[in-house]
Design a protein around this motif. Structure first.
Motif, PDB file in Angstrom:
ATOM      1  N   LEU B  73      -8.200  49.239  -5.447  1.00 62.74           N
ATOM      2  CA  LEU B  73      -9.411  50.053  -5.412  1.00 62.74           C
ATOM      3  C   LEU B  73      -8.974  51.494  -5.628  1.00 62.74           C
ATOM      4  O   LEU B  73      -8.076  51.975  -4.924  1.00 62.74           O
ATOM      5  CB  LEU B  73     -10.127  49.921  -4.078  1.00 62.74           C
ATOM      6  CG  LEU B  73     -11.334  50.851  -3.874  1.00 62.74           C
ATOM      7  CD1 LEU B  73     -12.497  50.452  -4.773  1.00 62.74           C
ATOM      8  CD2 LEU B  73     -11.773  50.853  -2.407  1.00 62.74           C
ATOM      9  N   THR B  74      -9.594  52.171  -6.568  1.00 67.30           N
ATOM     10  CA  THR B  74      -9.279  53.572  -6.853  1.00 67.30           C
ATOM     11  C   THR B  74     -10.503  54.425  -6.635  1.00 67.30           C
ATOM     12  O   THR B  74     -11.603  54.061  -7.063  1.00 67.30           O
ATOM     13  CB  THR B  74      -8.777  53.734  -8.300  1.00 67.30           C
ATOM     14  OG1 THR B  74      -7.608  52.929  -8.494  1.00 67.30           O
ATOM     15  CG2 THR B  74      -8.444  55.191  -8.593  1.00 67.30           C
ATOM     16  N   ILE B  75     -10.311  55.521  -5.929  1.00 70.78           N
ATOM     17  CA  ILE B  75     -11.364  56.524  -5.775  1.00 70.78           C
ATOM     18  C   ILE B  75     -10.877  57.771  -6.496  1.00 70.78           C
ATOM     19  O   ILE B  75      -9.897  58.398  -6.070  1.00 70.78           O
ATOM     20  CB  ILE B  75     -11.648  56.856  -4.306  1.00 70.78           C
ATOM     21  CG1 ILE B  75     -11.828  55.583  -3.470  1.00 70.78           C
ATOM     22  CG2 ILE B  75     -12.895  57.732  -4.200  1.00 70.78           C
ATOM     23  CD1 ILE B  75     -11.949  55.832  -1.969  1.00 70.78           C
ATOM     24  N   ASN B  76     -11.505  58.103  -7.591  1.00 72.65           N
ATOM     25  CA  ASN B  76     -11.144  59.293  -8.336  1.00 72.65           C
ATOM     26  C   ASN B  76     -11.867  60.500  -7.763  1.00 72.65           C
ATOM     27  O   ASN B  76     -13.051  60.429  -7.456  1.00 72.65           O
ATOM     28  CB  ASN B  76     -11.504  59.144  -9.814  1.00 72.65           C
ATOM     29  CG  ASN B  76     -10.513  58.262 -10.546  1.00 72.65           C
ATOM     30  OD1 ASN B  76      -9.307  58.505 -10.516  1.00 72.65           O
ATOM     31  ND2 ASN B  76     -11.004  57.215 -11.189  1.00 72.65           N
ATOM     32  N   SER B  77     -11.154  61.586  -7.600  1.00 74.70           N
ATOM     33  CA  SER B  77     -11.743  62.833  -7.120  1.00 74.70           C
ATOM     34  C   SER B  77     -12.514  62.613  -5.826  1.00 74.70           C
ATOM     35  O   SER B  77     -13.750  62.699  -5.785  1.00 74.70           O
ATOM     36  CB  SER B  77     -12.655  63.437  -8.199  1.00 74.70           C
ATOM     37  OG  SER B  77     -13.007  64.747  -7.854  1.00 74.70           O
ATOM     38  N   ALA B  80     -15.891  64.394   0.396  1.00 73.02           N
ATOM     39  CA  ALA B  80     -15.909  64.332   1.859  1.00 73.02           C
ATOM     40  C   ALA B  80     -16.693  63.128   2.362  1.00 73.02           C
ATOM     41  O   ALA B  80     -16.322  62.516   3.379  1.00 73.02           O
ATOM     42  CB  ALA B  80     -16.493  65.628   2.423  1.00 73.02           C
ATOM     43  N   GLU B  81     -17.726  62.740   1.670  1.00 73.76           N
ATOM     44  CA  GLU B  81     -18.552  61.608   2.093  1.00 73.76           C
ATOM     45  C   GLU B  81     -17.839  60.268   1.947  1.00 73.76           C
ATOM     46  O   GLU B  81     -18.361  59.230   2.383  1.00 73.76           O
ATOM     47  CB  GLU B  81     -19.845  61.571   1.291  1.00 73.76           C
ATOM     48  CG  GLU B  81     -19.659  61.261  -0.184  1.00 73.76           C
ATOM     49  CD  GLU B  81     -20.965  61.312  -0.941  1.00 73.76           C
ATOM     50  OE1 GLU B  81     -21.878  62.047  -0.537  1.00 73.76           O
ATOM     51  OE2 GLU B  81     -21.064  60.596  -1.954  1.00 73.76           O
ATOM     52  N   ASP B  82     -16.672  60.251   1.334  1.00 76.56           N
ATOM     53  CA  ASP B  82     -15.921  59.008   1.148  1.00 76.56           C
ATOM     54  C   ASP B  82     -15.048  58.660   2.345  1.00 76.56           C
ATOM     55  O   ASP B  82     -14.359  57.624   2.336  1.00 76.56           O
ATOM     56  CB  ASP B  82     -15.056  59.093  -0.120  1.00 76.56           C
ATOM     57  CG  ASP B  82     -15.876  59.328  -1.378  1.00 76.56           C
ATOM     58  OD1 ASP B  82     -15.327  59.913  -2.329  1.00 76.56           O
ATOM     59  OD2 ASP B  82     -17.055  58.931  -1.386  1.00 76.56           O
ATOM     60  N   ALA B  83     -15.051  59.498   3.362  1.00 80.39           N
ATOM     61  CA  ALA B  83     -14.321  59.175   4.580  1.00 80.39           C
ATOM     62  C   ALA B  83     -14.892  57.895   5.186  1.00 80.39           C
ATOM     63  O   ALA B  83     -16.081  57.840   5.528  1.00 80.39           O
ATOM     64  CB  ALA B  83     -14.429  60.317   5.578  1.00 80.39           C
ATOM     65  N   ALA B  84     -14.069  56.877   5.291  1.00 81.08           N
ATOM     66  CA  ALA B  84     -14.559  55.551   5.687  1.00 81.08           C
ATOM     67  C   ALA B  84     -13.371  54.605   5.787  1.00 81.08           C
ATOM     68  O   ALA B  84     -12.229  54.970   5.467  1.00 81.08           O
ATOM     69  CB  ALA B  84     -15.544  55.015   4.654  1.00 81.08           C
ATOM     70  N   GLY B 101      -8.280  46.242   6.496  1.00 83.85           N
ATOM     71  CA  GLY B 101      -8.945  47.539   6.360  1.00 83.85           C
ATOM     72  C   GLY B 101      -7.970  48.671   6.099  1.00 83.85           C
ATOM     73  O   GLY B 101      -6.824  48.644   6.563  1.00 83.85           O
ATOM     74  N   THR B 102      -8.435  49.663   5.360  1.00 82.99           N
ATOM     75  CA  THR B 102      -7.696  50.899   5.114  1.00 82.99           C
ATOM     76  C   THR B 102      -8.601  52.066   5.467  1.00 82.99           C
ATOM     77  O   THR B 102      -9.683  52.206   4.888  1.00 82.99           O
ATOM     78  CB  THR B 102      -7.271  51.013   3.633  1.00 82.99           C
ATOM     79  OG1 THR B 102      -6.352  49.968   3.308  1.00 82.99           O
ATOM     80  CG2 THR B 102      -6.641  52.373   3.365  1.00 82.99           C
ATOM     81  N   LYS B 103      -8.170  52.848   6.427  1.00 84.47           N
ATOM     82  CA  LYS B 103      -8.973  54.000   6.846  1.00 84.47           C
ATOM     83  C   LYS B 103      -8.593  55.211   6.009  1.00 84.47           C
ATOM     84  O   LYS B 103      -7.408  55.583   5.942  1.00 84.47           O
ATOM     85  CB  LYS B 103      -8.771  54.292   8.325  1.00 84.47           C
ATOM     86  CG  LYS B 103      -9.685  55.400   8.845  1.00 84.47           C
ATOM     87  CD  LYS B 103      -9.573  55.554  10.347  1.00 84.47           C
ATOM     88  CE  LYS B 103     -10.529  56.626  10.873  1.00 84.47           C
ATOM     89  NZ  LYS B 103     -10.461  56.764  12.345  1.00 84.47           N
ATOM     90  N   VAL B 104      -9.564  55.833   5.402  1.00 78.59           N
ATOM     91  CA  VAL B 104      -9.349  57.039   4.598  1.00 78.59           C
ATOM     92  C   VAL B 104      -9.943  58.228   5.333  1.00 78.59           C
ATOM     93  O   VAL B 104     -11.145  58.246   5.644  1.00 78.59           O
ATOM     94  CB  VAL B 104      -9.978  56.894   3.201  1.00 78.59           C
ATOM     95  CG1 VAL B 104      -9.867  58.206   2.427  1.00 78.59           C
ATOM     96  CG2 VAL B 104      -9.301  55.765   2.428  1.00 78.59           C
ATOM     97  N   GLU B 105      -9.080  59.169   5.615  1.00 81.19           N
ATOM     98  CA  GLU B 105      -9.492  60.384   6.327  1.00 81.19           C
ATOM     99  C   GLU B 105      -9.432  61.558   5.370  1.00 81.19           C
ATOM    100  O   GLU B 105      -8.538  61.624   4.510  1.00 81.19           O
ATOM    101  CB  GLU B 105      -8.557  60.611   7.512  1.00 81.19           C
ATOM    102  CG  GLU B 105      -8.770  61.914   8.266  1.00 81.19           C
ATOM    103  CD  GLU B 105      -7.613  62.239   9.187  1.00 81.19           C
ATOM    104  OE1 GLU B 105      -7.698  61.889  10.381  1.00 81.19           O
ATOM    105  OE2 GLU B 105      -6.624  62.855   8.720  1.00 81.19           O
ATOM    106  N   ILE B 106     -10.349  62.497   5.551  1.00 85.90           N
ATOM    107  CA  ILE B 106     -10.346  63.705   4.720  1.00 85.90           C
ATOM    108  C   ILE B 106      -9.594  64.809   5.455  1.00 85.90           C
ATOM    109  O   ILE B 106      -9.900  65.111   6.609  1.00 85.90           O
ATOM    110  CB  ILE B 106     -11.775  64.177   4.406  1.00 85.90           C
ATOM    111  CG1 ILE B 106     -12.619  63.012   3.869  1.00 85.90           C
ATOM    112  CG2 ILE B 106     -11.748  65.354   3.446  1.00 85.90           C
ATOM    113  CD1 ILE B 106     -12.116  62.421   2.591  1.00 85.90           C
ATOM    114  N   LYS B 107      -8.606  65.386   4.787  1.00 87.65           N
ATOM    115  CA  LYS B 107      -7.837  66.475   5.408  1.00 87.65           C
ATOM    116  C   LYS B 107      -8.677  67.733   5.530  1.00 87.65           C
ATOM    117  O   LYS B 107      -9.483  68.041   4.619  1.00 87.65           O
ATOM    118  CB  LYS B 107      -6.602  66.787   4.550  1.00 87.65           C
ATOM    119  CG  LYS B 107      -5.474  65.802   4.714  1.00 87.65           C
ATOM    120  CD  LYS B 107      -4.277  66.246   3.889  1.00 87.65           C
ATOM    121  CE  LYS B 107      -3.161  65.239   3.972  1.00 87.65           C
ATOM    122  NZ  LYS B 107      -2.028  65.589   3.083  1.00 87.65           N
TER     123      LYS B 107
END
Lengths: 120, 107
Positions: B73-77, B80-84, B101-107
């Protein structure tokens, strides 16, 4: 739009039974398979069961050991999960989800879930 | 039972960065692999079906690829709303299973 609302959760003692319901609206319920998926507090998703559009075929997750039964009433647009011999590790939010197809392809839309706590 | 193993478990990313999450199946599952996004206190939402098909209404920055045992799964660019937390899910054979699961945090 697709709307799924779970109900029936609550606190139940170990060894007891509970029946969850899921009310569907916004689509033709009888044309879709349906799922239950659960999520223990702070944990990942665990697939529980699926039922075909007509109720004739059902599959379950391995960990349930025959204690849970999925069913549906297409005349009422409702999905059910009968849970027997509940254990502490059944504590979770239970989501119902629509399958994108009539049998089993994959879930697309999900409800908000209902919390089941198994505790004495 | 088919085991799905995601990597990494956690990723901290700055906005506009690219995010790549992998999912490896314990046996071949063809393209029967789907990706979901779950934000805190929300139900999961379907992003990608059958490895690479975008679900209706999903932003184009989300894409998927792979077949057999290895999927991405790739998220380009990143926004902030993609934190999940992101989950892969296989519908190749019963019992169906999810990755951890993979947790994605926004720095």
């Amino acid at each position: 739009q697709v709307h799924l609302v779970e109900s029936g959760g609550g606190v139940v003692q170990p060894g007891r039974s509970l029946r969850l319901s899921c009310s569907a609206s916004g689509f033709t319920f009888s044309r879709h398979g349906m799922h239950w998926v659960r999520q223990a507090p702070g944990k990942g998703l665990e697939w529980v069961a699926i039922i075909w559009f007509d109720g004739t075929t059902k599959y379950y997750g391995d960990s349930l050991e025959g204690r849970f039964t999925i069913s549906r009433d297409n005349s009422k647009d409702k999905l059910y999960l009968q849970m027997n011999s509940l254990r502490a590790d059944d504590t979770a939010v239970y989501f119902c989800a629509r399958d994108i197809g009539i049998t089993g392809m994959h879930p697309d839309y999900w409800g908000r879930g209902t919390l089941v706590i198994v505790s004495s | 039972e088919i085991v799905l193993t995601q990597s990494p478990d956690f990723q901290s990313v700055t906005p506009k960065e690219r995010v790549t999450i992998t999912c490896r199946a314990s046996q071949s599952i063809g393209n029967n692999l789907h990706w979901y996004q779950q934000k805190p206190d929300q139900s999961p939402k379907l992003l990608i079906k059958f490895s690479s098909q975008s679900f209706s209404g999903v932003p184009s920055r989300f894409s998927g690829s792979g077949s057999g045992t290895d999927f991405t799964l790739t998220i380009n660019s990143l926004e902030a709303e993609d934190a999940a937390t992101y989950y892969c899910h296989q519908s190749h054979s019963f019992p169906w299973t999810f990755g951890q699961g993979t947790k994605v945090e926004i720095k």
